[in-house]
Design an enzyme around this catalytic site. Structure first.
Site, PDB file in Angstrom:
ATOM      1  N   GLN A   1      31.314  27.996  48.007  1.00  0.00           N
ATOM      2  CA  GLN A   1      32.329  28.171  49.056  1.00  0.00           C
ATOM      3  C   GLN A   1      33.647  27.559  48.574  1.00  0.00           C
ATOM      4  O   GLN A   1      34.681  27.724  49.213  1.00  0.00           O
ATOM      5  CB  GLN A   1      31.911  27.484  50.342  1.00  0.00           C
ATOM      6  CG  GLN A   1      30.609  27.986  50.931  1.00  0.00           C
ATOM      7  CD  GLN A   1      30.160  27.117  52.099  1.00  0.00           C
ATOM      8  OE1 GLN A   1      30.507  27.376  53.250  1.00  0.00           O
ATOM      9  NE2 GLN A   1      29.411  26.080  51.806  1.00  0.00           N
TER      10      GLN A   1
ATOM     11  N   HIS B   1      34.770  32.447  48.703  1.00  0.00           N
ATOM     12  CA  HIS B   1      36.034  32.265  49.427  1.00  0.00           C
ATOM     13  C   HIS B   1      37.247  32.280  48.523  1.00  0.00           C
ATOM     14  O   HIS B   1      38.305  31.766  48.894  1.00  0.00           O
ATOM     15  CB  HIS B   1      35.974  30.954  50.235  1.00  0.00           C
ATOM     16  CG  HIS B   1      34.918  30.981  51.299  1.00  0.00           C
ATOM     17  ND1 HIS B   1      34.359  29.850  51.822  1.00  0.00           N
ATOM     18  CD2 HIS B   1      34.315  32.008  51.912  1.00  0.00           C
ATOM     19  CE1 HIS B   1      33.463  30.183  52.733  1.00  0.00           C
ATOM     20  NE2 HIS B   1      33.398  31.497  52.807  1.00  0.00           N
TER      21      HIS B   1
ATOM     22  N   THR C   1      27.398  20.860  51.707  1.00  0.00           N
ATOM     23  CA  THR C   1      28.095  21.680  52.686  1.00  0.00           C
ATOM     24  C   THR C   1      27.651  21.302  54.096  1.00  0.00           C
ATOM     25  O   THR C   1      26.487  21.006  54.343  1.00  0.00           O
ATOM     26  CB  THR C   1      27.884  23.194  52.457  1.00  0.00           C
ATOM     27  OG1 THR C   1      28.593  23.936  53.453  1.00  0.00           O
ATOM     28  CG2 THR C   1      26.414  23.575  52.476  1.00  0.00           C
TER      29      THR C   1
ATOM     30  N   CYS D   1      55.977  44.715  45.416  1.00  0.00           N
ATOM     31  CA  CYS D   1      56.305  45.212  46.778  1.00  0.00           C
ATOM     32  C   CYS D   1      57.236  44.291  47.536  1.00  0.00           C
ATOM     33  O   CYS D   1      57.653  44.598  48.648  1.00  0.00           O
ATOM     34  CB  CYS D   1      55.008  45.392  47.581  1.00  0.00           C
ATOM     35  SG  CYS D   1      54.182  43.842  47.977  1.00  0.00           S
TER      36      CYS D   1
HETATM   37  C1  BV8 Z   1      34.413  36.281  58.515  1.00  0.00           C
HETATM   38  C2  BV8 Z   1      38.943  29.139  51.803  1.00  0.00           C
HETATM   39  C3  BV8 Z   1      34.180  38.471  59.360  1.00  0.00           C
HETATM   40  C4  BV8 Z   1      40.290  28.768  52.360  1.00  0.00           C
HETATM   41  C5  BV8 Z   1      37.390  28.858  53.683  1.00  0.00           C
HETATM   42  C6  BV8 Z   1      36.423  33.793  65.388  1.00  0.00           C
HETATM   43  C7  BV8 Z   1      37.292  34.684  64.769  1.00  0.00           C
HETATM   44  C8  BV8 Z   1      37.109  35.072  63.452  1.00  0.00           C
HETATM   45  C9  BV8 Z   1      36.051  34.577  62.734  1.00  0.00           C
HETATM   46  C10 BV8 Z   1      35.210  33.693  63.356  1.00  0.00           C
HETATM   47  C11 BV8 Z   1      35.364  33.295  64.663  1.00  0.00           C
HETATM   48  N1  BV8 Z   1      34.379  32.402  64.951  1.00  0.00           N
HETATM   49  C12 BV8 Z   1      33.618  32.206  63.888  1.00  0.00           C
HETATM   50  C13 BV8 Z   1      34.095  32.982  62.916  1.00  0.00           C
HETATM   51  C14 BV8 Z   1      33.587  33.104  61.626  1.00  0.00           C
HETATM   52  C15 BV8 Z   1      34.381  32.128  60.748  1.00  0.00           C
HETATM   53  C16 BV8 Z   1      33.733  30.762  60.862  1.00  0.00           C
HETATM   54  O1  BV8 Z   1      32.645  30.580  60.366  1.00  0.00           O
HETATM   55  N2  BV8 Z   1      34.415  29.818  61.549  1.00  0.00           N
HETATM   56  C17 BV8 Z   1      33.851  28.493  61.722  1.00  0.00           C
HETATM   57  C18 BV8 Z   1      34.988  27.454  61.666  1.00  0.00           C
HETATM   58  C19 BV8 Z   1      33.120  28.446  63.067  1.00  0.00           C
HETATM   59  N3  BV8 Z   1      34.264  32.668  59.435  1.00  0.00           N
HETATM   60  C20 BV8 Z   1      35.230  33.457  58.961  1.00  0.00           C
HETATM   61  O2  BV8 Z   1      36.288  33.680  59.497  1.00  0.00           O
HETATM   62  C21 BV8 Z   1      34.898  34.085  57.618  1.00  0.00           C
HETATM   63  N4  BV8 Z   1      35.125  35.502  57.706  1.00  0.00           N
HETATM   64  O3  BV8 Z   1      33.562  35.859  59.258  1.00  0.00           O
HETATM   65  O4  BV8 Z   1      34.785  37.604  58.435  1.00  0.00           O
HETATM   66  C22 BV8 Z   1      34.985  38.404  60.616  1.00  0.00           C
HETATM   67  C23 BV8 Z   1      36.310  38.757  60.563  1.00  0.00           C
HETATM   68  C24 BV8 Z   1      37.034  38.746  61.757  1.00  0.00           C
HETATM   69  C25 BV8 Z   1      36.427  38.352  62.960  1.00  0.00           C
HETATM   70  C26 BV8 Z   1      35.077  37.947  62.971  1.00  0.00           C
HETATM   71  C27 BV8 Z   1      34.367  37.962  61.787  1.00  0.00           C
HETATM   72  C28 BV8 Z   1      35.773  33.518  56.535  1.00  0.00           C
HETATM   73  C29 BV8 Z   1      35.445  32.063  56.344  1.00  0.00           C
HETATM   74  C30 BV8 Z   1      36.122  31.564  55.073  1.00  0.00           C
HETATM   75  C31 BV8 Z   1      37.186  30.559  55.414  1.00  0.00           C
HETATM   76  N5  BV8 Z   1      37.742  29.992  54.186  1.00  0.00           N
HETATM   77  N6  BV8 Z   1      37.885  28.408  52.510  1.00  0.00           N
HETATM   78  C32 BV8 Z   1      40.697  27.376  51.955  1.00  0.00           C
HETATM   79  O5  BV8 Z   1      39.966  26.700  51.205  1.00  0.00           O
HETATM   80  O6  BV8 Z   1      41.803  26.958  52.377  1.00  0.00           O
HETATM   81  S1  BV8 Z   1      36.228  27.966  54.497  1.00  0.00           S
HETATM   82  C33 BV8 Z   1      36.251  26.405  53.895  1.00  0.00           C
HETATM   83  O7  BV8 Z   1      35.650  25.608  54.888  1.00  0.00           O
HETATM   84  C34 BV8 Z   1      35.384  26.208  52.690  1.00  0.00           C
HETATM   85  O8  BV8 Z   1      35.463  27.271  51.801  1.00  0.00           O
HETATM   86  C35 BV8 Z   1      34.018  26.016  53.262  1.00  0.00           C
HETATM   87  O9  BV8 Z   1      33.381  27.239  53.460  1.00  0.00           O
HETATM   88  C36 BV8 Z   1      34.318  25.434  54.605  1.00  0.00           C
HETATM   89  C37 BV8 Z   1      34.121  23.942  54.562  1.00  0.00           C
HETATM   90  O10 BV8 Z   1      32.802  23.756  54.521  1.00  0.00           O
HETATM   91  P1  BV8 Z   1      32.144  22.774  53.457  1.00  0.00           P
HETATM   92  O11 BV8 Z   1      32.357  23.280  52.097  1.00  0.00           O
HETATM   93  O12 BV8 Z   1      30.782  22.579  53.946  1.00  0.00           O
HETATM   94  O13 BV8 Z   1      32.959  21.410  53.544  1.00  0.00           O
HETATM   95  P2  BV8 Z   1      32.861  20.329  54.677  1.00  0.00           P
HETATM   96  O14 BV8 Z   1      33.972  19.367  54.457  1.00  0.00           O
HETATM   97  O15 BV8 Z   1      32.727  21.005  56.011  1.00  0.00           O
HETATM   98  O16 BV8 Z   1      31.463  19.572  54.416  1.00  0.00           O
HETATM   99  C38 BV8 Z   1      31.295  18.805  53.249  1.00  0.00           C
HETATM  100  C39 BV8 Z   1      29.843  18.384  53.227  1.00  0.00           C
HETATM  101  O17 BV8 Z   1      29.605  17.682  52.014  1.00  0.00           O
HETATM  102  C40 BV8 Z   1      29.458  17.452  54.358  1.00  0.00           C
HETATM  103  O18 BV8 Z   1      28.227  17.854  54.906  1.00  0.00           O
HETATM  104  C41 BV8 Z   1      29.328  16.095  53.669  1.00  0.00           C
HETATM  105  O19 BV8 Z   1      28.319  15.298  54.277  1.00  0.00           O
HETATM  106  C42 BV8 Z   1      28.902  16.497  52.296  1.00  0.00           C
HETATM  107  N7  BV8 Z   1      29.243  15.562  51.226  1.00  0.00           N
HETATM  108  C43 BV8 Z   1      30.272  14.687  51.185  1.00  0.00           C
HETATM  109  N8  BV8 Z   1      30.235  14.012  49.997  1.00  0.00           N
HETATM  110  C44 BV8 Z   1      29.185  14.503  49.294  1.00  0.00           C
HETATM  111  C45 BV8 Z   1      28.551  15.494  50.067  1.00  0.00           C
HETATM  112  N9  BV8 Z   1      27.466  16.164  49.642  1.00  0.00           N
HETATM  113  C46 BV8 Z   1      26.985  15.853  48.429  1.00  0.00           C
HETATM  114  N10 BV8 Z   1      27.524  14.914  47.621  1.00  0.00           N
HETATM  115  C47 BV8 Z   1      28.627  14.225  48.010  1.00  0.00           C
HETATM  116  N11 BV8 Z   1      29.157  13.283  47.205  1.00  0.00           N
END
Ligand code: BV8
Length: 255
Positions: free
Chosen positions: A103, A121, A192, A154
């Site tokens: 991701q 992503h 994640t 563009c």
């Molecule tokens: C989609 C790139 C179809 C950009 C990212 C309403 C309208 C539209 C869509 C939605 C909606 N409601 C829900 C959705 C779906 C939405 C979604 O899931 N929203 C969430 C917030 C509820 N998804 C989308 O929009 C996706 N597209 O569904 O298209 C669609 C289209 C239109 C309408 C409906 C559906 C697109 C999602 C992609 C977004 N882009 N990134 C950028 O980087 O700027 S997402 C971004 O956030 C990351 O890529 C990643 O995916 C996410 C973060 O998650 P994590 O990587 O897990 O990071 P996080 O900080 O959360 O967690 C870190 C973890 O690591 C923790 O658990 C921690 O404990 C742990 N950790 C910490 N240290 C360590 C560790 N683990 C191991 N070792 C360590 N040392």
């Protein structure tokens, strides 16, 4: 961490014919990159990534969103892969079939030498134009200018080549990731929170089709549940897993 889960995972790794790995921002935490759960800092301190990583946010204030990505790209350029990235890169030659799905947009898996990375992503080091997605060469990006460059084809503004909230994932990458989730015998989820879909649902697909799901995370509350849970930092656990599975000295990954 439950040593039984480590031993069980080591045995499954030895036997695995197809291992799929899903990584999130946590695997890059020990390289020094903030995760999405970490509060934003600087100009963006009062925002959440979900507020900035959208087409609407960019259209409202392209310079503000563009600068956030320039700032993050600079950070990603100044950090190095950690032992967790290196162990995964090393795994590619040890497992009959390994599918790495990330991701993350930071490019650290490639920097560690992973030969094939499915970037669900996108990648923060690439830019494209807002209107048609024309690739915009890095040479056109002046990191000292607050304005995004205009597309030579563009004229529309440059944006990062990442998937924003509300945007669909790249079809090829998503298809490959779903296919791996359907055929893997072992699905390893690393670093994640499992809150973003459709990436988070891959582990459910894998489990429903008979794979063992194992989770590596310091937070037992992370949304993705597996039949195995290794609590801790991936930069420490993954080298320990190589030692448990193949007797490898963990320092091999401390580069
Ligand atoms: C989609 C790139 C179809 C950009 C990212 C309403 C309208 C539209 C869509 C939605 C909606 N409601 C829900 C959705 C779906 C939405 C979604 O899931 N929203 C969430 C917030 C509820 N998804 C989308 O929009 C996706 N597209 O569904 O298209 C669609 C289209 C239109 C309408 C409906 C559906 C697109 C999602 C992609 C977004 N882009 N990134 C950028 O980087 O700027 S997402 C971004 O956030 C990351 O890529 C990643 O995916 C996410 C973060 O998650 P994590 O990587 O897990 O990071 P996080 O900080 O959360 O967690 C870190 C973890 O690591 C923790 O658990 C921690 O404990 C742990 N950790 C910490 N240290 C360590 C560790 N683990 C191991 N070792 C360590 N040392």
């Amino acid at each position: 961490m439950n040593s039984n889960d480590l031993q069980t995972l080591a045995q499954l790794l030895k036997e695995s014919r197809h291992l799929a790995i899903l990584t999130g921002a946590g695997i890059s935490a020990e390289s020094g990159l903030p995760t999405f759960r970490d509060p934003l800092t600087g100009l963006w301190a009062n925002f959440r990534p979900e507020d900035l990583a959208t087409p609407e946010a960019f259209q409202r204030n392209p310079e503000f969103v563009w600068q956030w990505y320039v700032d993050r790209r600079k950070m990603a350029n100044h950090v190095r892969p950690n032992p967790g990235h290196h162990m995964i890169a090393w795994l590619a030659d040890r497992i009959p079939k390994l599918t790495l799905i990330t991701q993350n947009v930071d490019g650290l898996h490639q920097a560690a030498g992973s030969p094939e990375v499915i970037e669900l992503h996108g990648n923060i080091h690439r830019s494209k134009c807002f209107l048609y997605g024309h690739p915009i060469e890095v040479e056109l990006v002046d990191e000292n200018s607050i304005k995004p460059p205009e597309c030579p084809e563009c004229g529309s503004l440059a944006r990062p080549d990442v998937v924003w909230f509300g945007e669909t994932l790249p079809e090829k990458e998503l298809t490959e990731a779903v296919s791996a989730a359907c055929s893997a015998d072992l699905f390893l989820v690393i670093g994640t929170s499992g809150v973003v879909n459709p990436a988070a649902s891959l582990s459910l697909t894998a489990r429903n089709l008979g794979a063992t799901v194992a989770v590596i995370n310091p937070d037992p509350g992370a949304a993705i549940r597996g039949s195995l849970f290794l609590k801790g930092n991936s930069g420490k656990i993954l080298p320990e897993l190589a030692a448990e599975t193949w007797g490898i000295d963990p320092s091999l990954f401390m580069k």
